[in-house]
Design a protein around this motif. Structure first.
Motif, PDB file in Angstrom:
ATOM      1  N   PRO A   1       0.836  -1.213   0.000  1.00 30.70           N
ATOM      2  CA  PRO A   1       0.000   0.000   0.000  1.00 30.70           C
ATOM      3  C   PRO A   1       0.862   1.252   0.000  1.00 30.70           C
ATOM      4  O   PRO A   1       2.013   1.243   0.472  1.00 30.70           O
ATOM      5  CB  PRO A   1      -0.816  -0.132   1.305  1.00 30.70           C
ATOM      6  CG  PRO A   1      -0.801  -1.596   1.616  1.00 30.70           C
ATOM      7  CD  PRO A   1       0.515  -2.085   1.142  1.00 30.70           C
ATOM      8  N   PRO A   2       0.329   2.373  -0.485  1.00 28.29           N
ATOM      9  CA  PRO A   2       1.139   3.593  -0.643  1.00 28.29           C
ATOM     10  C   PRO A   2       1.700   4.138   0.652  1.00 28.29           C
ATOM     11  O   PRO A   2       2.753   4.754   0.656  1.00 28.29           O
ATOM     12  CB  PRO A   2       0.156   4.579  -1.299  1.00 28.29           C
ATOM     13  CG  PRO A   2      -1.199   3.997  -1.134  1.00 28.29           C
ATOM     14  CD  PRO A   2      -1.040   2.536  -1.003  1.00 28.29           C
ATOM     15  N   ASN A   3       1.027   3.956   1.771  1.00 23.73           N
ATOM     16  CA  ASN A   3       1.490   4.551   3.038  1.00 23.73           C
ATOM     17  C   ASN A   3       2.229   3.551   3.921  1.00 23.73           C
ATOM     18  O   ASN A   3       2.438   3.789   5.101  1.00 23.73           O
ATOM     19  CB  ASN A   3       0.302   5.133   3.816  1.00 23.73           C
ATOM     20  CG  ASN A   3      -0.341   6.302   3.087  1.00 23.73           C
ATOM     21  OD1 ASN A   3       0.360   7.097   2.468  1.00 23.73           O
ATOM     22  ND2 ASN A   3      -1.662   6.393   3.139  1.00 23.73           N
ATOM     23  N   THR A   4       2.625   2.418   3.342  1.00 22.16           N
ATOM     24  CA  THR A   4       3.325   1.383   4.116  1.00 22.16           C
ATOM     25  C   THR A   4       4.813   1.416   3.774  1.00 22.16           C
ATOM     26  O   THR A   4       5.200   1.490   2.615  1.00 22.16           O
ATOM     27  CB  THR A   4       2.737  -0.002   3.820  1.00 22.16           C
ATOM     28  OG1 THR A   4       1.355  -0.012   4.159  1.00 22.16           O
ATOM     29  CG2 THR A   4       3.451  -1.060   4.657  1.00 22.16           C
ATOM     30  N   LEU A   5       5.656   1.347   4.826  1.00 21.20           N
ATOM     31  CA  LEU A   5       7.111   1.375   4.657  1.00 21.20           C
ATOM     32  C   LEU A   5       7.639  -0.050   4.568  1.00 21.20           C
ATOM     33  O   LEU A   5       7.320  -0.896   5.406  1.00 21.20           O
ATOM     34  CB  LEU A   5       7.748   2.095   5.857  1.00 21.20           C
ATOM     35  CG  LEU A   5       9.288   2.091   5.893  1.00 21.20           C
ATOM     36  CD1 LEU A   5       9.857   2.859   4.710  1.00 21.20           C
ATOM     37  CD2 LEU A   5       9.796   2.684   7.202  1.00 21.20           C
ATOM     38  N   LEU A   6       8.425  -0.326   3.525  1.00 18.15           N
ATOM     39  CA  LEU A   6       9.039  -1.643   3.344  1.00 18.15           C
ATOM     40  C   LEU A   6      10.517  -1.555   3.723  1.00 18.15           C
ATOM     41  O   LEU A   6      11.278  -0.775   3.147  1.00 18.15           O
ATOM     42  CB  LEU A   6       8.880  -2.101   1.891  1.00 18.15           C
ATOM     43  CG  LEU A   6       9.616  -3.398   1.526  1.00 18.15           C
ATOM     44  CD1 LEU A   6       9.121  -4.557   2.385  1.00 18.15           C
ATOM     45  CD2 LEU A   6       9.444  -3.714   0.052  1.00 18.15           C
ATOM     46  N   ILE A   7      10.917  -2.342   4.710  1.00 18.41           N
ATOM     47  CA  ILE A   7      12.322  -2.422   5.122  1.00 18.41           C
ATOM     48  C   ILE A   7      12.947  -3.598   4.380  1.00 18.41           C
ATOM     49  O   ILE A   7      12.562  -4.753   4.608  1.00 18.41           O
ATOM     50  CB  ILE A   7      12.454  -2.630   6.645  1.00 18.41           C
ATOM     51  CG1 ILE A   7      11.711  -1.533   7.413  1.00 18.41           C
ATOM     52  CG2 ILE A   7      13.916  -2.656   7.036  1.00 18.41           C
ATOM     53  CD1 ILE A   7      12.234  -0.147   7.171  1.00 18.41           C
ATOM     54  N   PRO A   8      13.910  -3.362   3.455  1.00 15.23           N
ATOM     55  CA  PRO A   8      14.470  -4.465   2.666  1.00 15.23           C
ATOM     56  C   PRO A   8      15.302  -5.409   3.523  1.00 15.23           C
ATOM     57  O   PRO A   8      15.674  -5.092   4.656  1.00 15.23           O
ATOM     58  CB  PRO A   8      15.327  -3.735   1.625  1.00 15.23           C
ATOM     59  CG  PRO A   8      15.658  -2.431   2.263  1.00 15.23           C
ATOM     60  CD  PRO A   8      14.482  -2.069   3.118  1.00 15.23           C
ATOM     61  N   GLY A   9      15.611  -6.564   2.922  1.00 15.01           N
ATOM     62  CA  GLY A   9      16.338  -7.591   3.655  1.00 15.01           C
ATOM     63  C   GLY A   9      17.690  -7.110   4.128  1.00 15.01           C
ATOM     64  O   GLY A   9      18.106  -7.413   5.253  1.00 15.01           O
ATOM     65  N   SER A  10      18.402  -6.336   3.294  1.00 19.13           N
ATOM     66  CA  SER A  10      19.734  -5.880   3.696  1.00 19.13           C
ATOM     67  C   SER A  10      19.662  -5.002   4.939  1.00 19.13           C
ATOM     68  O   SER A  10      20.445  -5.176   5.889  1.00 19.13           O
ATOM     69  CB  SER A  10      20.385  -5.116   2.546  1.00 19.13           C
ATOM     70  OG  SER A  10      19.563  -4.003   2.163  1.00 19.13           O
TER      71      SER A  10
END
Length: 675
Positions: A84-93
């Motif tokens: 969703p547009p307001n959700t922050l994705l923290i990548p694996g690295s």
């Protein structure tokens, strides 16, 4: 509070999960992993957190942060496309860096603690370098720490001039001036930087007889200062977190003596810190045993205990866990949650639900479930009835859904914006029924009557056979156009009220026995709809059950998914004298009998439910004038009483036995006045 979704339940995901379980600001909504046996999934289940193997099922708009710790770039790309547009994705690295930092932080804290212990031993052993000279500037004494820093033995140093051992030494200057010099930096011959303080040595007659220096390696001092400063910052932060908590927190030592409480604790108990610190753990308890002492005895955590504390006997839920350091019991920490406000909110919620029930819209034909020919014919007849203003008669056994059909007819008619008024003719005193329907009259003006109140709407007369003969006659005159002189003032109203009558009795027999007016019978029977009993349309049971499960899940706060094939077959074998109402009753009881954490109702649950209500006995058929809600409330109360008795009043065990949360148990106990 931030809602979190963790993708990956391996070591990395587990570390992040364990951290967020300790933080009030982070709410882990779900954790997923392709491996159903992943360690993070096991921990999540123990804490009641949703788990799964597909992250798509949990990626909703209410998720604020997604942690991808799978290490799979494909997974990251797929999440990025669907997030969703307001959700922050923290990548694996980044997530892995966070995991590494968390692990390293634990190691650093252990290293700091070990170093503090080491420094304490150093200070206790007086490891500062100490050296003294006599009047001639020769070294009189030197300790082992000084020898070590100067890289000389005491035999090599004693007797020599101080400048031969430490060329830059200013002890001779202090010997001559008699002035103290504090905390000056000095570089030793081997290049070591030290901080030194120099003191003159005087005899009793104040004659300067020598000088003395104390020095320490600057590197060690600086390192120790940095470590102490860092530890103080951590301590300050932890204290701020504890003090900012709305939940009361108390800590006792291994002997059960209070060592720490926060402001919420003193506010909740009404006791000051002086009245708790240094006192036994029982000082704040008004009822029951000390959970702190129980935890210290068993070395096991105790959670979800209902207690009373403080001068005003506040109801609280207590969670206490042991403090274990290096496999040694050092005390216990308790977190106390005040449930006074929760109970207040539960009452308000119950009240709001009741208001909603009264205000919610009437049912429609979409709420009538079944595909059998019999029910299909009844629905089609009812749809025709919705298009007409003539009176309608609904006939069928108790529990077949006559009120549901009446609601649907009203909702599909042009009168749907008007009132739908239901009257249980058998529940109102016969002496008052005429006034309820027709009012008191224009002279007194005390009551306008339900017929007038229902103008432009629908009046549903349930169990119409319960009306007295005079009321039946007057109702016939009303339907027939107000021929009776007493109804002259209402002559213009009858066309603006739709009358729907219902009965489970044999009207023809009632006419023959003289208890029902024949003219009223023909007036109502112009459009008669027969609602088939459930036993004649057993093919509809599966569809009805699916609908009822959704409703009952909402009412009970459960998540039952379906019935087993054997359970469905057991339902089809039953004759259902109580029809759909009985079916709902049986499902409700079966859900109560289910094993904890089960989501499928099996045949044994259905059998127990049917045996409980004694469906083979006519005496146990549901009373005709009783509502399902009242019957279910009575039965639910009896189940709660029995479960509490079996577990000696232990709320946690009772909640586990019934497969509900502790909060739901307290709500139901409050509802049935079992507290």
């Amino acid at each position: 509070m931030q809602n979190v979704l963790i993708v990956g339940a391996g070591s990395g995901g587990t570390t992040i999960l364990n951290l967020f379980l300790k933080l009030k600001s982070m709410n882990v909504k779900a954790i997923v992993d392709k491996d159903e046996q992943a360690p993070g999934l096991q921990i999540a289940r123990e804490h009641g957190i949703c788990t799964g193997t597909d992250w798509k099922a949990f990626l909703r708009s209410d998720i604020h942060i997604v942690f991808d710790v799978t290490g799979d770039d494909t997974v990251f790309s797929n999440i990025m496309e669907n997030i969703p547009p307001n959700t922050l994705l923290i990548p694996g690295s980044v997530a892995n860096v966070i995991v590494s930092l968390l692990k390293e932080n634990g190691k650093s804290m252990q290293r700091i603690q070990n170093e503090i212990e080491r420094q304490r031993l150093i200070f206790n052993s007086v490891d500062e370098g100490m050296i003294g000279i006599g009047p001639e500037g020769n070294i009189d004494f030197i300790n082992e720490s000084a020898c070590r820093m100067l890289e000389v033995s005491d035999n090599e140093a004693i007797g020599k001039l101080i400048t031969d051992v430490i060329p830059q030494s200013k002890l001779v200057r202090v010997l001559e001036s008699g002035t103290i010099e504090l905390n000056e930096e000095l570089i030793l011959p081997n290049g070591t930087k030290v901080v030194t303080s120099r003191y003159p040595l005087a005899s009793k007659d104040n004659t300067i007889i020598g000088a003395f220096a104390v020095f320490k390696d600057v590197t060690e001092v600086t390192k120790l200062a940095e470590e102490i400063t860092g530890l103080k910052q951590v301590k300050t932060m932890l204290e701020a977190i504890i003090q900012s908590s709305d939940d009361a927190i108390s800590v006792v030592d291994e002997n059960g003596i209070g060592v720490l409480v926060n402001r919420a604790y003193t506010r909740m108990t009404g006791l000051t810190q002086d009245e708790i610190i240094g006192k036994p753990a029982t000082v704040d308890i008004n009822e029951g045993e000390s959970i702190h002492m129980k935890v210290l005895e068993t070395k096991q955590p105790v959670r979800g205990v209902n207690m009373k504390i403080g001068e005003d006997n506040r109801d609280v839920i207590v969670n206490v866990a042991p403090i274990i350091v290096n496999n040694q019991l050092k005390g216990s920490v308790g977190v106390i949650h005040d449930i006074t406000e929760i109970r207040k909110l539960m009452k308000e919620l119950d009240w709001a639900k009741e208001i909603i029930r009264q205000l919610e819209a009437t049912y429609t034909f979409a709420d009538i479930h079944g595909n059998s020919a019999d029910i299909h014919l009844s629905i089609e007849q009812a749809k025709l009835a919705a298009k007409s203003d003539i009176a309608v008669l609904l006939r069928g056994e108790a529990g077949t859904g006559k009120e549901l059909f009446a609601n649907a007819i009203h909702s599909a008619s042009e009168r749907k914006s008007g009132k739908f008024i239901r009257v249980n003719c058998g529940a109102i005193d016969s002496s008052l029924m005429e006034k309820e329907l027709f009012g008191e009259g224009e002279v007194t003006g005390d009551r306008i009557g339900l017929l007038k109140e229902a103008i432009n709407g629908t009046l549903f007369l349930d169990e119409v056979t319960a009306l007295t003969k005079p009321v039946q006659i007057r109702l016939f005159d009303y339907i027939n156009g107000g021929r009776n002189a007493q109804l002259e003032s209402q002559r213009h109203d009858h066309a603006h009220v739709k009358i729907i009558a219902a009965t489970s009795k044999n009207l023809e027999r009632a006419i023959h026995e003289g208890s029902f007016n024949e003219e009223l019978y023909y007036a109502l029977n112009r459009l008669s709809i027969h609602i088939p009993p459930l036993r004649s349309r057993k093919s509809d049971i599966t569809e009805i059950v699916n609908h009822l499960l959704v409703k009952l899940n909402q009412e009970f706060g459960m998540n039952v998914e379906a019935l087993s094939a054997a359970a469905k077959e057991r339902l089809r074998q039953h004759d259902w004298p109580g029809n759909v109402r009985e079916l709902e009753n049986v499902l409700s009881r079966a859900m109560i009998y289910m094993k904890p954490n089960s989501v499928i109702i099996d045949e044994e649950d259905i059998k127990r439910s049917l045996q409980t209500i004694g469906t083979n006995s006519e005496d146990n058929v549901l009373p005709e004038k009783s509502s399902l809600t009242s019957i279910m409330d009575d039965y639910e109360k009896s189940i709660l009483e029995k479960a509490l008795e079996e577990h000696d009043g232990n709320k946690s065990l009772t909640a586990n036995r019934l497969g509900i949360s502790l909060r739901s148990l307290y709500y139901k106990m409050e509802k049935h006045k079992l507290i």
